[in-house]
Scaffold this active site. Structure first.
Site, PDB file in Angstrom:
ATOM      1  N   ARG A 186       0.817  -1.210   0.000  1.00 31.51           N
ATOM      2  CA  ARG A 186       0.000   0.000   0.000  1.00 31.51           C
ATOM      3  C   ARG A 186       0.848   1.257   0.000  1.00 31.51           C
ATOM      4  O   ARG A 186       0.517   2.238  -0.643  1.00 31.51           O
ATOM      5  CB  ARG A 186      -0.917  -0.013   1.231  1.00 31.51           C
ATOM      6  CG  ARG A 186      -1.625   1.311   1.478  1.00 31.51           C
ATOM      7  CD  ARG A 186      -2.735   1.167   2.500  1.00 31.51           C
ATOM      8  NE  ARG A 186      -3.605   0.065   2.143  1.00 31.51           N
ATOM      9  CZ  ARG A 186      -4.219  -0.728   3.025  1.00 31.51           C
ATOM     10  NH1 ARG A 186      -4.071  -0.521   4.320  1.00 31.51           N
ATOM     11  NH2 ARG A 186      -4.991  -1.714   2.624  1.00 31.51           N
ATOM     12  N   TYR A 187       1.921   1.240   0.788  1.00 34.10           N
ATOM     13  CA  TYR A 187       2.772   2.424   0.935  1.00 34.10           C
ATOM     14  C   TYR A 187       3.997   2.277   0.027  1.00 34.10           C
ATOM     15  O   TYR A 187       4.366   1.168  -0.346  1.00 34.10           O
ATOM     16  CB  TYR A 187       3.217   2.558   2.393  1.00 34.10           C
ATOM     17  CG  TYR A 187       2.089   2.795   3.366  1.00 34.10           C
ATOM     18  CD1 TYR A 187       1.505   4.047   3.479  1.00 34.10           C
ATOM     19  CD2 TYR A 187       1.606   1.775   4.173  1.00 34.10           C
ATOM     20  CE1 TYR A 187       0.476   4.273   4.390  1.00 34.10           C
ATOM     21  CE2 TYR A 187       0.581   1.992   5.084  1.00 34.10           C
ATOM     22  CZ  TYR A 187       0.024   3.242   5.188  1.00 34.10           C
ATOM     23  OH  TYR A 187      -0.988   3.466   6.078  1.00 34.10           O
TER      24      TYR A 187
ATOM     25  N   CYS B 178      -3.651 -17.746  15.508  1.00 30.27           N
ATOM     26  CA  CYS B 178      -3.122 -17.007  16.660  1.00 30.27           C
ATOM     27  C   CYS B 178      -3.211 -17.908  17.889  1.00 30.27           C
ATOM     28  O   CYS B 178      -3.949 -18.901  17.893  1.00 30.27           O
ATOM     29  CB  CYS B 178      -3.950 -15.748  16.909  1.00 30.27           C
ATOM     30  SG  CYS B 178      -3.867 -14.548  15.558  1.00 30.27           S
TER      31      CYS B 178
ATOM     32  N   CYS C 161     -10.893  -8.700  16.085  1.00 27.26           N
ATOM     33  CA  CYS C 161      -9.842  -8.835  15.061  1.00 27.26           C
ATOM     34  C   CYS C 161     -10.217  -8.107  13.769  1.00 27.26           C
ATOM     35  O   CYS C 161     -11.314  -8.276  13.248  1.00 27.26           O
ATOM     36  CB  CYS C 161      -9.607 -10.310  14.765  1.00 27.26           C
ATOM     37  SG  CYS C 161      -8.338 -10.586  13.522  1.00 27.26           S
TER      38      CYS C 161
ATOM     39  N   ASP D 263     -11.217  -0.630  13.952  1.00 24.73           N
ATOM     40  CA  ASP D 263     -11.619  -0.764  12.546  1.00 24.73           C
ATOM     41  C   ASP D 263     -13.092  -1.157  12.392  1.00 24.73           C
ATOM     42  O   ASP D 263     -13.752  -1.541  13.351  1.00 24.73           O
ATOM     43  CB  ASP D 263     -10.754  -1.826  11.860  1.00 24.73           C
ATOM     44  CG  ASP D 263      -9.310  -1.363  11.691  1.00 24.73           C
ATOM     45  OD1 ASP D 263      -9.080  -0.138  11.623  1.00 24.73           O
ATOM     46  OD2 ASP D 263      -8.430  -2.230  11.631  1.00 24.73           O
TER      47      ASP D 263
ATOM     48  N   ARG E   2       7.178   0.015   1.823  1.00 23.82           N
ATOM     49  CA  ARG E   2       7.030  -1.103   2.743  1.00 23.82           C
ATOM     50  C   ARG E   2       5.833  -1.969   2.390  1.00 23.82           C
ATOM     51  O   ARG E   2       4.856  -1.477   1.826  1.00 23.82           O
ATOM     52  CB  ARG E   2       6.940  -0.640   4.196  1.00 23.82           C
ATOM     53  CG  ARG E   2       5.896   0.412   4.473  1.00 23.82           C
ATOM     54  CD  ARG E   2       6.396   1.332   5.592  1.00 23.82           C
ATOM     55  NE  ARG E   2       5.364   2.248   6.061  1.00 23.82           N
ATOM     56  CZ  ARG E   2       5.080   3.404   5.471  1.00 23.82           C
ATOM     57  NH1 ARG E   2       5.691   3.756   4.359  1.00 23.82           N
ATOM     58  NH2 ARG E   2       4.147   4.196   5.971  1.00 23.82           N
TER      59      ARG E   2
ATOM     60  N   ARG F 189      -8.819  -8.746  10.992  1.00 25.47           N
ATOM     61  CA  ARG F 189      -8.720  -9.739   9.899  1.00 25.47           C
ATOM     62  C   ARG F 189      -9.594 -10.957  10.151  1.00 25.47           C
ATOM     63  O   ARG F 189      -9.250 -12.083   9.780  1.00 25.47           O
ATOM     64  CB  ARG F 189      -7.260 -10.162   9.690  1.00 25.47           C
ATOM     65  CG  ARG F 189      -6.400  -9.028   9.235  1.00 25.47           C
ATOM     66  CD  ARG F 189      -5.148  -9.419   8.468  1.00 25.47           C
ATOM     67  NE  ARG F 189      -4.396  -8.201   8.282  1.00 25.47           N
ATOM     68  CZ  ARG F 189      -3.340  -7.828   9.039  1.00 25.47           C
ATOM     69  NH1 ARG F 189      -2.873  -8.645   9.959  1.00 25.47           N
ATOM     70  NH2 ARG F 189      -2.767  -6.674   8.837  1.00 25.47           N
TER      71      ARG F 189
ATOM     72  N   CYS G 228      -8.601 -12.452  19.320  1.00 24.01           N
ATOM     73  CA  CYS G 228      -9.233 -11.232  19.805  1.00 24.01           C
ATOM     74  C   CYS G 228     -10.582 -11.131  19.106  1.00 24.01           C
ATOM     75  O   CYS G 228     -10.650 -11.218  17.873  1.00 24.01           O
ATOM     76  CB  CYS G 228      -8.398 -10.015  19.432  1.00 24.01           C
ATOM     77  SG  CYS G 228      -6.712 -10.089  20.049  1.00 24.01           S
TER      78      CYS G 228
ATOM     79  N   LYS H  51      -3.125   4.721   7.188  1.00 22.79           N
ATOM     80  CA  LYS H  51      -3.211   5.255   8.547  1.00 22.79           C
ATOM     81  C   LYS H  51      -3.062   6.768   8.528  1.00 22.79           C
ATOM     82  O   LYS H  51      -2.140   7.285   7.923  1.00 22.79           O
ATOM     83  CB  LYS H  51      -2.096   4.656   9.399  1.00 22.79           C
ATOM     84  CG  LYS H  51      -2.177   3.138   9.535  1.00 22.79           C
ATOM     85  CD  LYS H  51      -1.001   2.609  10.325  1.00 22.79           C
ATOM     86  CE  LYS H  51      -1.010   1.097  10.432  1.00 22.79           C
ATOM     87  NZ  LYS H  51      -0.693   0.411   9.169  1.00 22.79           N
TER      88      LYS H  51
ATOM     89  N   ASP I  11      -6.968   3.903  10.831  1.00 21.20           N
ATOM     90  CA  ASP I  11      -6.571   3.206   9.604  1.00 21.20           C
ATOM     91  C   ASP I  11      -7.818   3.284   8.720  1.00 21.20           C
ATOM     92  O   ASP I  11      -8.832   2.652   9.008  1.00 21.20           O
ATOM     93  CB  ASP I  11      -6.161   1.764   9.918  1.00 21.20           C
ATOM     94  CG  ASP I  11      -5.132   1.243   8.929  1.00 21.20           C
ATOM     95  OD1 ASP I  11      -4.986   1.852   7.841  1.00 21.20           O
ATOM     96  OD2 ASP I  11      -4.491   0.216   9.224  1.00 21.20           O
TER      97      ASP I  11
HETATM   98  C1  LIG Z   1       0.192  -0.396   8.970  1.00 14.37           C
HETATM   99  C2  LIG Z   1       0.655  -0.865   7.652  1.00 14.37           C
HETATM  100  C3  LIG Z   1       1.988  -0.690   7.269  1.00 14.37           C
HETATM  101  C4  LIG Z   1       3.029  -0.059   8.179  1.00 14.37           C
HETATM  102  O1  LIG Z   1       2.756   1.269   8.416  1.00 14.37           O
HETATM  103  P1  LIG Z   1       3.722   2.135   9.366  1.00 14.37           P
HETATM  104  O2  LIG Z   1       2.986   3.426   9.524  1.00 14.37           O
HETATM  105  O3  LIG Z   1       5.026   2.261   8.646  1.00 14.37           O
HETATM  106  O4  LIG Z   1       3.873   1.375  10.635  1.00 14.37           O
HETATM  107  C5  LIG Z   1       2.348  -1.113   6.021  1.00 14.37           C
HETATM  108  N1  LIG Z   1       1.452  -1.673   5.173  1.00 14.37           N
HETATM  109  C6  LIG Z   1       0.174  -1.836   5.502  1.00 14.37           C
HETATM  110  C7  LIG Z   1      -0.763  -2.437   4.508  1.00 14.37           C
HETATM  111  C8  LIG Z   1      -0.281  -1.442   6.746  1.00 14.37           C
HETATM  112  O5  LIG Z   1      -1.560  -1.626   7.096  1.00 14.37           O
END
Ligand SMILES: *Cc1c(COP(=O)(O)O)cnc(C)c1O
Length: 369
Positions: free
Chosen positions: A98-99, A111, A118, A279, A102, A120, A115, A323, A316
């Site tokens: 998404r980002y 798990c 959850c 969420d 990362r 997911r 929870c 986020k 989120d």
């Molecule tokens: C939360 C998340 C991350 C990591 O986000 P950070 O703000 O760097 O901790 C990366 N990918 C996805 C899909 C996420 O939900």
């Protein structure tokens, strides 16, 4: 400090409470409640480790997190099966990109305890996304081909449910990709099954530093006993520890509880990272509270406890928006060069900005004028 071995954690998993009728050994469960629990667990399984159950029997806030109720059968108007739109951003089975720099790698779907809130729920519980080396190879291939990816978040399920050899397969596979700089492990194991944090596990992971841990804790009663020992072991092994907390109605939605949680975590060398607005997963509306409440809690932490103990409050966003931080407004208004703030105690202070080019231009909206 208690030493943990593989047989300890195997015994905890063998002793999980999974069925409504098993609960009656520990709790007063009416016939009606038993029927409701059976109905709820047909939608999302129950599993509670003996370690967590023992604590939960003395702590309603802990029990509430793992005990199914009929509220889960209520579907709210805004509920979403995949609240974060993870399937939309899925680039290989279980890999979410998404980002820019990362990715999120979901290695398994089980798990130590589940929870009830959850995010997911759609896939966790042991039927949708098992660990396989073949699937990991597909994810590694994507990451290898995308040189912008420098941070991989391993999550699930719970990655520490994997045996050491499987977890090593994942971590070593990622480390073999030159542009992967950091690896994070997202886990709730220290709260549910601290016995899993063995010397062998730490020694194995140490070979692949830097590895960060994102630990999930929701209530100060979780940060006691063997959990504290497990956190010390992880910190002594040199892993930076961060925490993630979900804001939950009736569990931790008050300033005192949240302050105490963050102080205990900081004492255990866990740096509070995120506090999440709950969420929109299906059947968890009873756990949600308002963003206004969240802001009140944030304002009750900042300034009152160490800055190190204050997490960033984030929503989120549904459908993959990502986020976003939500921060109480401290800047009250601007009067020319003069910015007027309220401090953590609610008192007003002003700060005069330098005159740079156009001092009369208002860069911030004027409030209370
Ligand atoms: C939360 C998340 C991350 C990591 O986000 P950070 O703000 O760097 O901790 C990366 N990918 C996805 C899909 C996420 O939900």
């Amino acid at each position: 400090m208690k030493q943990s071995s593989a047989s300890d954690w195997a015994a905890q998993l063998a002793g999980q409470t999974r069925k409504a009728n098993e609960l009656s050994r520990h709790l007063d469960v009416s016939d009606e409640q038993r029927a409701e629990i059976s109905e709820a667990t047909a939608k999302f399984p129950m599993a509670i480790t003996p370690y967590f159950l023992e604590k939960a029997l003395d702590s309603p806030a802990l029990l509430k997190q793992v005990l199914p109720t009929k509220d889960e059968l209520e579907i709210g108007a805004a509920d979403l099966a995949d609240p974060l739109g993870e399937e939309h951003d899925e680039v290989a089975p279980g890999l979410v990109h998404r980002y820019p720099d990362r990715v999120l790698l979901l290695v398994n779907d089980v798990c130590a305890s589940y929870c009830r809130f959850c995010t997911r729920k759609r896939m966790v519980g042991g039927r949708k996304l098992p660990f396989t080396k073949k699937r990991m190879q597909e994810c590694f291939a994507y990451i290898r081909a995308h040189e912008d990816v420098r941070d991989v978040i391993i999550s699930g399920g719970d990655p520490l449910m994997l045996p050491d050899a499987s977890l090593e397969y994942v971590v070593a596979g990622l480390r073999a990709i030159p542009h992967v700089e950091i690896v994070r492990i997202g886990t709730r194991i220290p709260a549910f099954l601290p016995h899993r944090v063995t010397d062998e596990l730490c020694a194995m992971l140490r070979k692949y530093q830097p590895i960060y841990f994102s630990l999930h804790f929701d209530h100060p009663d979780e940060v006691t006993g063997r959990t504290v020992d497990a956190l010390a072991k992880l910190a002594d092994s040199g892993f930076p520890l961060g925490s993630q907390t979900v804001l939950l109605r009736g569990v931790n939605d008050d300033v005192d509880t949240m302050r105490e949680l963050m102080k205990r975590l900081t004492r255990c060398r866990v740096r509070p990272y995120y506090m999440y607005q709950c969420d929109l997963a299906i059947g968890i509306e009873h756990f949600r509270t308002t963003v206004e409440k969240g802001l009140e809690i944030v304002a009750g932490m900042r300034g009152f406890i160490s800055g190190y103990a204050c997490p960033t409050y984030v929503v989120d966003l549904p459908k993959g928006g990502g986020k976003v931080p939500v921060i109480p407004e401290y800047l009250k208004y601007q009067d020319g060069n003069r910015l007027v703030f309220r401090n953590f105690e609610g008192r007003e202070y002003s700060y005069t900005e330098p005159t740079i080019d156009e001092p009369a231009v208002k860069r911030f909206p004027a409030v209370n004028e």
